[in-house]
Design an enzyme around this catalytic site. Structure first.
Site, PDB file in Angstrom:
ATOM      1  N   PRO A   1      21.792 -11.900  33.242  1.00 56.44           N
ATOM      2  CA  PRO A   1      22.977 -11.098  33.548  1.00 56.44           C
ATOM      3  C   PRO A   1      23.468 -11.214  34.995  1.00 56.44           C
ATOM      4  CG  PRO A   1      21.050  -9.697  33.204  1.00 56.44           C
ATOM      5  CD  PRO A   1      20.687 -11.084  32.755  1.00 56.44           C
ATOM      6  N   ASN A   2      24.771 -11.234  35.105  1.00 56.36           N
ATOM      7  CA  ASN A   2      25.506 -11.233  36.380  1.00 56.36           C
ATOM      8  C   ASN A   2      25.460 -12.556  37.138  1.00 56.36           C
ATOM      9  OD1 ASN A   2      26.278  -8.413  36.186  1.00 56.36           O
ATOM     10  ND2 ASN A   2      24.118  -7.966  36.509  1.00 56.36           N
TER      11      ASN A   2
ATOM     12  N   ARG B   1      29.469 -12.152  43.605  1.00 56.61           N
ATOM     13  CA  ARG B   1      28.401 -11.157  43.605  1.00 56.61           C
ATOM     14  C   ARG B   1      27.539 -11.243  44.873  1.00 56.61           C
ATOM     15  NH1 ARG B   1      22.955 -11.768  40.042  1.00 56.61           N
ATOM     16  NH2 ARG B   1      22.278  -9.639  40.432  1.00 56.61           N
TER      17      ARG B   1
ATOM     18  N   TYR C   1      23.144 -14.001  47.333  1.00 53.58           N
ATOM     19  CA  TYR C   1      23.136 -15.070  46.325  1.00 53.58           C
ATOM     20  C   TYR C   1      23.971 -16.294  46.704  1.00 53.58           C
ATOM     21  CZ  TYR C   1      21.008 -11.338  43.621  1.00 53.58           C
ATOM     22  OH  TYR C   1      20.174 -10.334  43.199  1.00 53.58           O
TER      23      TYR C   1
ATOM     24  N   ASN D   1      16.084 -18.087  34.727  1.00 54.98           N
ATOM     25  CA  ASN D   1      16.300 -17.033  35.709  1.00 54.98           C
ATOM     26  C   ASN D   1      16.768 -15.827  34.905  1.00 54.98           C
ATOM     27  OD1 ASN D   1      17.066 -15.222  37.625  1.00 54.98           O
ATOM     28  ND2 ASN D   1      18.261 -16.672  38.858  1.00 54.98           N
TER      29      ASN D   1
ATOM     30  N   ALA E   1      18.154  -9.564  36.310  1.00 57.80           N
ATOM     31  CA  ALA E   1      17.583  -8.210  36.303  1.00 57.80           C
ATOM     32  C   ALA E   1      16.573  -8.003  35.176  1.00 57.80           C
ATOM     33  CB  ALA E   1      18.703  -7.181  36.197  1.00 57.80           C
TER      34      ALA E   1
ATOM     35  N   HIS F   1      12.613  -7.942  35.562  1.00 56.35           N
ATOM     36  CA  HIS F   1      11.811  -6.787  35.971  1.00 56.35           C
ATOM     37  C   HIS F   1      11.698  -5.721  34.888  1.00 56.35           C
ATOM     38  CE1 HIS F   1      12.684  -8.882  39.646  1.00 56.35           C
ATOM     39  NE2 HIS F   1      13.963  -8.575  39.572  1.00 56.35           N
TER      40      HIS F   1
ATOM     41  N   ASP G   1       7.751 -11.704  25.636  1.00 57.02           N
ATOM     42  CA  ASP G   1       7.153 -11.974  24.319  1.00 57.02           C
ATOM     43  C   ASP G   1       7.775 -13.198  23.653  1.00 57.02           C
ATOM     44  OD1 ASP G   1       5.431  -9.868  24.591  1.00 57.02           O
ATOM     45  OD2 ASP G   1       6.500  -8.516  23.233  1.00 57.02           O
TER      46      ASP G   1
ATOM     47  N   GLU H   1      10.059 -20.133  36.072  1.00 55.65           N
ATOM     48  CA  GLU H   1      10.936 -19.024  36.452  1.00 55.65           C
ATOM     49  C   GLU H   1      11.591 -19.350  37.798  1.00 55.65           C
ATOM     50  OE1 GLU H   1       8.483 -15.758  37.671  1.00 55.65           O
ATOM     51  OE2 GLU H   1      10.082 -14.284  37.438  1.00 55.65           O
TER      52      GLU H   1
ATOM     53  N   HIS I   1      14.297 -17.802  40.855  1.00 56.31           N
ATOM     54  CA  HIS I   1      15.133 -16.755  41.439  1.00 56.31           C
ATOM     55  C   HIS I   1      15.810 -17.317  42.670  1.00 56.31           C
ATOM     56  CE1 HIS I   1      13.562 -13.781  38.752  1.00 56.31           C
ATOM     57  NE2 HIS I   1      12.349 -14.244  39.001  1.00 56.31           N
TER      58      HIS I   1
ATOM     59  N   ARG J   1      12.191  -8.158  48.598  1.00 57.41           N
ATOM     60  CA  ARG J   1      13.252  -7.206  48.282  1.00 57.41           C
ATOM     61  C   ARG J   1      12.678  -5.861  47.788  1.00 57.41           C
ATOM     62  NH1 ARG J   1      17.843  -9.991  44.921  1.00 57.41           N
ATOM     63  NH2 ARG J   1      18.898  -8.068  45.535  1.00 57.41           N
TER      64      ARG J   1
HETATM   65  C1  DQA Z   1      17.609 -12.744  40.745  1.00 61.74           C
HETATM   66  C2  DQA Z   1      16.783 -11.612  41.353  1.00 61.74           C
HETATM   67  C3  DQA Z   1      16.825 -10.383  40.464  1.00 61.74           C
HETATM   68  O1  DQA Z   1      16.035  -9.338  41.050  1.00 61.74           O
HETATM   69  C4  DQA Z   1      18.245  -9.884  40.325  1.00 61.74           C
HETATM   70  O2  DQA Z   1      18.288  -8.779  39.440  1.00 61.74           O
HETATM   71  C5  DQA Z   1      19.176 -10.955  39.877  1.00 61.74           C
HETATM   72  C6  DQA Z   1      19.032 -12.302  40.440  1.00 61.74           C
HETATM   73  C7  DQA Z   1      17.687 -13.966  41.681  1.00 61.74           C
HETATM   74  O3  DQA Z   1      18.079 -15.022  41.196  1.00 61.74           O
HETATM   75  O4  DQA Z   1      17.407 -13.846  42.882  1.00 61.74           O
HETATM   76  O5  DQA Z   1      20.121 -10.700  39.149  1.00 61.74           O
HETATM   77  O6  DQA Z   1      16.982 -13.163  39.549  1.00 61.74           O
END
Ligand code: DQA
Length: 143
Positions: free
Chosen positions: A9-10, A17, A22, A73, A76, A79, A86, A97, A99, A106
């Site tokens: 998401p996002n 954003r 980012y 990635n 959110a 977390h 699963d 993974e 980020h 953070r």
């Molecule tokens: C993120 C880090 C996450 O904590 C955050 O919610 C994101 C982006 C990152 O790429 O740094 O949406 O995954």
């Protein structure tokens, strides 16, 4: 190698954003970099972005028997989502993974990664280059 790259998401709002966290490059620039990296390495890549947890779970399930590895990635959902953890465990594909930001430095609520528990490697705090590192890692081992 057939690779699935999932963004949560996002991440479709990259560039708009919180650019101080980012960066100023948009999601299209990220997809271009991933396509370019995979083309150079001879990897067949599918990119998927969704703001919906269930859609991400569905996509991971569909990778079973179809893909060789996953870069994810979960944004959110990293977390919060036991469902994504699963799903990754269920399909058993090698996963990395990524980020963009250095989540370790953070907020407290970002310190736990559920998805990361099913990933063999985590790359964080390296911006777009983190995806390249993840792809190269998987290609070296499973390509
Ligand atoms: C993120 C880090 C996450 O904590 C955050 O919610 C994101 C982006 C990152 O790429 O740094 O949406 O995954």
């Amino acid at each position: 190698m057939k690779l699935l790259v999932i963004n949560g998401p996002n991440l479709n709002l990259l560039g708009i954003r919180e650019p101080e966290i980012y960066g100023r490059q948009d999601y299209q620039a990220l997809t271009a970099l991933i396509h370019e990296t995979c083309a150079l390495l001879g990897i067949s890549v599918e990119l998927f972005q969704s703001n919906h947890e269930g859609a991400i779970v569905d996509k991971i399930q569909q990778a079973y028997g179809e893909k060789d590895a996953i870069v994810i990635n979960p944004a959110a959902y990293t977390h919060t989502s036991v469902a994504i953890l699963d799903a990754l465990k269920a399909v058993g594909l090698p996963a990395v993974e990524v980020h963009l930001s250095d989540v370790k430095s953070r907020e407290e609520f970002r310190q736990r990664s559920y998805a990361g528990m099913a990933c063999e490697k985590t790359v964080m705090g390296k911006g777009f280059d983190g995806y390249v590192e993840a792809i190269e890692y998987l290609n070296e081992r499973y390509g």
